[in-house]
Enzyme design. Structure first.
Site, mmCIF file in Angstrom:
data_model
loop_
_atom_site.group_PDB
_atom_site.id
_atom_site.type_symbol
_atom_site.label_atom_id
_atom_site.label_comp_id
_atom_site.label_asym_id
_atom_site.label_seq_id
_atom_site.Cartn_x
_atom_site.Cartn_y
_atom_site.Cartn_z
ATOM 1 N N MET A 1 0.816 -1.214 0.000
ATOM 2 C CA MET A 1 0.000 0.000 0.000
ATOM 3 C C MET A 1 0.851 1.267 0.000
ATOM 4 S SD MET A 1 -2.983 -1.359 -0.050
ATOM 5 C CE MET A 1 -4.137 -0.074 0.407
ATOM 6 N N GLU A 2 2.176 1.101 -0.140
ATOM 7 C CA GLU A 2 3.051 2.264 -0.174
ATOM 8 C C GLU A 2 2.666 3.167 -1.348
ATOM 9 O OE1 GLU A 2 7.812 3.421 -0.267
ATOM 10 O OE2 GLU A 2 7.152 1.417 -0.833
ATOM 11 N N GLN A 61 3.264 2.749 11.370
ATOM 12 C CA GLN A 61 3.980 1.526 11.019
ATOM 13 C C GLN A 61 5.458 1.804 10.740
ATOM 14 O OE1 GLN A 61 3.600 -0.880 7.156
ATOM 15 N NE2 GLN A 61 2.243 -2.005 8.553
ATOM 16 N N CYS A 91 5.871 -6.488 3.611
ATOM 17 C CA CYS A 91 6.059 -5.843 2.307
ATOM 18 C C CYS A 91 6.829 -6.767 1.365
ATOM 19 C CB CYS A 91 6.798 -4.526 2.477
ATOM 20 S SG CYS A 91 7.048 -3.657 0.905
ATOM 21 N N LYS A 133 2.594 -6.949 11.347
ATOM 22 C CA LYS A 133 1.975 -7.399 10.095
ATOM 23 C C LYS A 133 2.933 -8.401 9.444
ATOM 24 C CE LYS A 133 -0.670 -7.356 6.335
ATOM 25 N NZ LYS A 133 -0.744 -6.166 5.446
ATOM 26 N N ASN A 193 -5.977 -11.230 6.641
ATOM 27 C CA ASN A 193 -5.872 -10.244 5.569
ATOM 28 C C ASN A 193 -5.583 -10.980 4.261
ATOM 29 O OD1 ASN A 193 -3.278 -8.347 4.261
ATOM 30 N ND2 ASN A 193 -5.345 -7.525 4.301
ATOM 31 N N ASP A 195 -7.326 -10.995 -0.068
ATOM 32 C CA ASP A 195 -8.415 -11.454 -0.937
ATOM 33 C C ASP A 195 -9.801 -11.333 -0.313
ATOM 34 O OD1 ASP A 195 -6.733 -11.932 -3.004
ATOM 35 O OD2 ASP A 195 -6.987 -14.101 -3.055
ATOM 36 N N GLY A 217 -6.978 -4.096 2.680
ATOM 37 C CA GLY A 217 -5.918 -3.313 2.077
ATOM 38 C C GLY A 217 -6.382 -2.760 0.750
ATOM 39 N N ARG A 218 -5.961 -3.421 -0.339
ATOM 40 C CA ARG A 218 -6.363 -2.982 -1.671
ATOM 41 C C ARG A 218 -7.878 -2.978 -1.831
ATOM 42 N NH1 ARG A 218 -4.105 -7.159 -5.233
ATOM 43 N NH2 ARG A 218 -4.447 -8.414 -3.370
#
Length: 321
Positions: A1-2, A61, A91, A133, A193, A195, A217-218
């Site tokens: 998500m950066e 974070q 990440c 995470k 987290n 899908d 997230g996305r």
């Protein structure tokens, strides 16, 4: 998500409702004690009680590998008002991993432990908790349980697990059953987290993982009303209508209206396309609009075309209705 979930995006998404907390993009920690302005740039909410304007808490974070440096920077963040320090071991970006950050640490549970312990120890007496995470591993899932246990033993009070390895990236499927294995051994809350794009997938992820909570997230960008849709279903058992293109378009317009006017127009257009690109992956109508907008480079032209697309969608709806 950066590069995606900045303060303005957090503001817009949490206004819609449904979120219990949000997390910043990571602050990259190397070998220096960062000045306060770095944390305030990534998390301007530090100046307003570490909350979005609608009152949703914002956790800060950190990403890095050196326990002492992570601890020092966690102290700076806590002194500035960060309510929670979250640690990024998830990440998958090659650049981040090459510089010994993010998912790269999942190759060694001991290094995960030491990184979390460094922050936990540095924050003793502050009342600021540490969370982590994780992914299920780097190349494979061999160390998934050990890394989760290491994070907990290091002092993490909550684990968020993206249900894929670094090698798997974001390719379906997410392995929610592995999150269940981690949850069964963990002595702290575990959040699933990966899908969770729809209300049905939310429920399936909870069933398979056994987790009470999920992280979006996305998916929060793909359907900004998903969190609200989930919360409404939790409270009433009713399904809210599907998100319309007009709603997506209005949110993108609000994004432009509130964005820093000093930001170059080409950067704003790039951010809009980035958001639209995520929307289109899980909504065919958004995909059609994206194809007509993707080659526009000037911001004024883009916003005019965006309005035209909304009118086109409204007209089509009126004809079909």
């Amino acid at each position: 998500m950066e590069g995606v979930i900045d303060a303005l995006t957090r503001e817009l998404l949490t206004e819609l409702g449904g979120f219990d907390w949000s997390v910043t993009e990571f602050v990259r920690v190397t070998d220096a004690r960062l000045p306060p302005r770095v944390f305030q740039r990534i998390c301007p909410e530090l100046d307003t009680g570490s909350q979005t304007p609608s009152g949703t808490p914002v956790y800060l974070q950190l990403l890095g590998s050196q326990p002492d440096r992570l601890g020092e920077n966690a102290q700076v963040a806590a002194a500035l008002g960060a309510p929670v320090i979250d640690m990024n071991f998830g990440c998958p970006a090659k650049t981040v991993n090459r510089h010994d950050g993010g998912a790269a640490l999942l190759r060694s549970p001991e290094r995960v432990y030491q990184a979390v312990r460094g922050v936990h120890s540095a924050l003793e007496g502050t009342g600021v908790p540490v969370t982590a995470k994780l992914r299920l591993g780097f190349e494979d899932k061999t160390l998934a349980l050990e890394c989760a246990r290491a994070a907990e033993d290091g002092g993490a009070q909550r684990l968020v697990v993206h249900a894929r390895t670094r090698r798997e990236g974001y390719r379906p499927p997410a392995h929610w059953e592995w999150v269940s294995r981690i949850r069964e051994q963990a002595g702290v809350p575990v959040v699933v987290n990966g899908d969770i794009w729809t209300l049905d997938e939310y429920w399936k992820a909870r069933e398979v993982s056994g987790c009470q909570d999920v992280m979006l997230g996305r998916a929060a960008l793909a359907d900004p009303w998903l969190a609200k849709r989930i919360r409404h279903w939790q409270l009433t058992g009713e399904r809210l209508p599907a998100t319309r293109w007009q709603d997506r378009s209005a949110l993108l317009t609000a994004y432009v209206q509130r964005i820093d006017p000093a930001l170059p127009s080409k950067v704003v257009v790039s951010l809009l396309k980035q958001w639209l690109n995520i929307m289109r992956q899980h909504d065919s109508e958004a995909g059609e609009h994206f194809q007509r907008l993707r080659r526009i480079t000037a911001l004024d032209d883009f916003m005019t075309a965006l309005q035209d697309e909304s009118q086109r969608s409204e007209t089509a709806m009126s004809l079909s209705g």
